[in-house]
Every structure is written in C-alpha cells, then in structure tokens.
Write an enzyme that holds these catalytic residues in place. Sequence first.
Site, PDB file in Angstrom:
ATOM      1  N   ASP A  13       0.843  -1.205   0.000  1.00 17.89           N
ATOM      2  CA  ASP A  13       0.000   0.000   0.000  1.00 17.89           C
ATOM      3  C   ASP A  13       0.874   1.250   0.000  1.00 17.89           C
ATOM      4  OD1 ASP A  13      -2.397   1.389  -0.021  1.00 17.89           O
ATOM      5  OD2 ASP A  13      -3.249   0.247   1.618  1.00 17.89           O
ATOM      6  N   HIS A  16       1.878   3.039  -3.275  1.00 16.86           N
ATOM      7  CA  HIS A  16       1.021   4.074  -3.878  1.00 16.86           C
ATOM      8  C   HIS A  16       1.617   5.469  -3.661  1.00 16.86           C
ATOM      9  CE1 HIS A  16      -2.551   1.917  -5.189  1.00 16.86           C
ATOM     10  NE2 HIS A  16      -2.682   1.327  -4.017  1.00 16.86           N
ATOM     11  N   HIS A 196      -8.012   3.608   6.439  1.00 10.15           N
ATOM     12  CA  HIS A 196      -7.305   4.770   5.906  1.00 10.15           C
ATOM     13  C   HIS A 196      -7.655   5.969   6.787  1.00 10.15           C
ATOM     14  CE1 HIS A 196      -5.488   3.471   1.960  1.00 10.15           C
ATOM     15  NE2 HIS A 196      -6.141   2.399   2.353  1.00 10.15           N
TER      16      HIS A 196
END
Length: 350
Positions: A13, A16, A196
């Site tokens: 992740d 990104h 998130h």
Amino acid sequence: MTQILISDPTLRDGNHAVAHQLDGEQIRAYARAANAAGVPIVEVGHGNGLGASSLQVGESLLSDAEMLRIAREELTDVKLGTFAIPGFATMRRDLETAIAAGSDVFRIGAHCTEADLTERHIEYLRDAGREVYGVLMMSHMAPPERLCEEARKMESYGAQGVVIMDSAGAFLTDGLRARIAALVDATSIAIGFHGHNNLCLAVANSVAAVHEGATILDGTARGFGAGAGNTELEVLIAVLAELGHDTAIDLYKVLDAADLAERQLVRQLPRTDAVGIVSGLAGVFSGYSGPVRRIAKDFGVDPRDVFFALGRREVIAGQEDVILEVATALRDAVEGKPDNDGGTFDGHAD
C-alpha cells in the site's frame, strides 16, 4: 485478551505514495526491520497488487517477482503476503509467479459488491495449499447485509477470513461497528479491517473493529500509503497493547521499523489536509489523491470539487479516466460552456 493477527502492507500500500517506485534496497531494509519486530505478515508489491503495473495505474520500478524475491530473503521468521485483484492478476501468470517466489499468504480483493470475481483465484490458491483471505474494497459503499452476502460467498470459495477495506477513509465509527458486528455474526471465519486515515479515525476505527469481534487488522509504518495514509502501525500496536490485546509484535522494534521507514521509504509523511478530508467525505478511493491534484491543477479547478463530483458518480478504483472527464466539466462550467444537452452547468459536475 484477544489475539490479533496483524498484516503490514507498508511495502504494498505504501508503494502508492511513491508512484510504485520502491527499490530493492528499500524493500530489503524494511522487510528486515519488520522481520526483527515479529510482524506476522508483511505484504509486498505494486500498490494495486499482482499484475497491476501498467501505464493506467502506474508502472512499478521492479517486477512482482523481484519485489517478492527480495522480501522473501529477509522474511526468515514471518510470512510473506501478496495482494491480488482479479482483472489485474491472472492465475497462470501472476499467482504462479507469487507462489514460486515463496508467498505464504494471499489476499484476493474485489469491489465490495463483486465477490463473485474472486471465486476462481481463491479456489486456485486453496488448492495450491496457500493461506487465502478475501478482501472487500470500498466497503463503505455497501450496507451491512450486502457485505455479509458477499463475505459468505468468499467463505464458500474457501477464504479463511474476509477483510473489509475502508479504501476511501470514509467510515465513521458507528457505521464500521455495524458492519463488523454483522460480518462476525454472519460468517464462521475471521473478519478483519484495513483503515485509511482521511478523517483521522484509522486507529480508533481499528480498535472499534476489535471490540465488535474483528481479529485481523492492517497497518503501515507511519501510515505510509496513498492520500492521507493508512492506519499507523506503530500507534496501533501500542494502543492494542495498552488495551490488553496480543499481537506478538515487539513494540520497540516496530517503533524502530517505523523510524527506518520514515528515513528510507517515505518522501513526505501522510497527513490529513483539506483535500484528504474531502476525499474521505466524498467516499472516493484514496489512491486518486495524486491524479486528482495534478489534473485539477492542469485544468484550473478546485480538487475538492473534483472529489465531490467523483463521489456523486460513485467511482471506484480503476476508473481514473473519469477524473479527466469531471475536471473538463468543471472547467467548462466556470467558462460557461454548454453541456451536451445544450444547457449550462451550475458549477458542479455530477
């Protein structure tokens, strides 16, 4: 005391946040630190998983096989995790590559209403003897009963657990609690949460998920990830320890791993700024943060308007072309150009 399985996607992740450009030395250094801390699962790869490197969503600096090989060499005491989305990842090419590279744990993801797409991948990996979990992405977009329906499908395919992703950082705690509680009641497998931090609730939501019966949590070092970032792993481990939950992770060493990540991986620490907050409120995938900011600047429009317009269209990951369409509409609205039906825009594209 509850045993919580922690999965750390810092090297997946987090990719990104650096346009998928993590290099071999960065992967090696963090994998070594996470291994020393005893993080149970370290997930590695392109931000969108196996087979996703492309012009559309970003090309990786290294191939899937290279990233996994490097991490595997350092993960001597913990498991190597891999993420895959059917459509990006094929069974013959990509799953076999990851199996050959020594991946222990696979997560197969789909939009929260499309679990059917994961059937063949999950069954293939279970037949190969791998540990497999289903992932329901953008899970704020489905009510509890629909998430339960989709999770039961994944369970029937052989998934050993289902993780719901707050891909947009949109969950308020009550909404998350309702979903986790429903999933725990509706299935007989482990339930997990991947947060998130757009609304600064990632750690609080993770704890709330545990209170409702979740036994799998995700976190990344310093919250390293797209947009406002992920649940901060080192904070999560500290809070869980204070609450009496067992993660089998060495607190000092995971703090050291986070310090290393800040020095060697993170170009800019994730933070919740105005655009990140609006992204969460609009319920739009956090990975759109970079493209939205860039395209909005090019078109001279407000990125917050772009995010709200994308939210009204209920876009999901993989629909990056809609950003350009929305920005064009917003620019034309400012300039008073007619829409396709001959009318004029009111200043907000739907």
